[in-house]
Design an enzyme around this catalytic site. Structure first.
Site, short mmCIF file in Angstrom:
data_model
loop_
_atom_site.label_atom_id
_atom_site.label_comp_id
_atom_site.label_asym_id
_atom_site.label_seq_id
_atom_site.Cartn_x
_atom_site.Cartn_y
_atom_site.Cartn_z
N CYS A 143 -3.73 -0.49 -6.72
CA CYS A 143 -3.06 0.19 -5.63
C CYS A 143 -2.44 -0.86 -4.73
CB CYS A 143 -4.00 1.10 -4.87
SG CYS A 143 -5.50 0.30 -4.31
N GLU A 155 -2.18 6.60 4.68
CA GLU A 155 -1.14 6.38 3.68
C GLU A 155 -0.45 7.65 3.21
OE1 GLU A 155 -2.68 2.31 1.63
OE2 GLU A 155 -3.26 4.15 0.61
#
Length: 183
Positions: free
Chosen positions: A66, A113
């Site tokens: 990620c 996010e």
């Protein structure tokens, strides 16, 4: 790392500015991110245990990789860059949706996010970067779900959140999507 820039976004993923990586996490600002889930032909998901030296969530298990696209970089290009940097390989990635979340990753840092989710298929052996990844393993989703239920403290907070929130995206079907995309 503290001077690395991230793309700040609004709730619709429209860019509204840039922020330095550490400051963005300390302030909990909404930023663009990506999460990559790589499967092998047997349907197992590649998990990584983050290096203990990482600035947060060191030693915890998470998805294959990620990160955050850099200003001027697309999310998929950033995801492929980080896949190479962390796991030592590249493969085609398919988008499977996005989710927004806000989770504490340390007493002072927050991951807030707008996360683009990608899946990929890989049949080789990762060459993990030891500065990024302590270890890795291939596991079936059912096994991961059991481990998440028994020992959530061994997983990164965002991985737990993604696995819970992505149920509407049907992660159990991701492997089949990959197989049909290559045939």
């Amino acid at each position: 790392m503290s001077t690395e820039k991230m793309i700040l976004v609004d709730s619709q993923d429209r860019p509204i500015g840039e922020g330095e990586k550490i400051a963005t996490h300390l302030e909990g600002l909404l930023h663009r991110a990506f999460s990559v889930f790589i499967f092998n032909p047997a349907g197992e998901l590649l998990l990584q245990r983050r290096a203990k030296s990482k600035y947060h969530s060191g030693g915890l298990w998470a998805n294959t990789c990620c990160g955050h696209p850099r200003p001027g970089e697309t999310s998929v290009d950033g995801a492929r860059r980080r896949l190479k940097e962390e796991m030592g390989f590249d493969c085609a990635l398919l988008p499977v949706g996005n989710i927004t979340y806000r989770v504490a990753v340390s007493p002072t840092m927050v991951e807030h996010e707008f996360d683009h989710l990608y899946i990929g298929l890989f049949s080789g052996q990762p060459r993990a970067n030891p500065a990024e990844v302590e270890s890795w393993q291939w596991l079936r989703l059912e096994s991961i779900q059991r481990q998440l239920a028994r020992r959530p403290e061994t997983f990164a907070a965002w991985f737990i959140t993604i696995m819970e929130k992505s149920r509407s995206l049907r992660p159990e079907s991701w492997h089949n999507q990959l197989l049909s995309s290559v045939s």
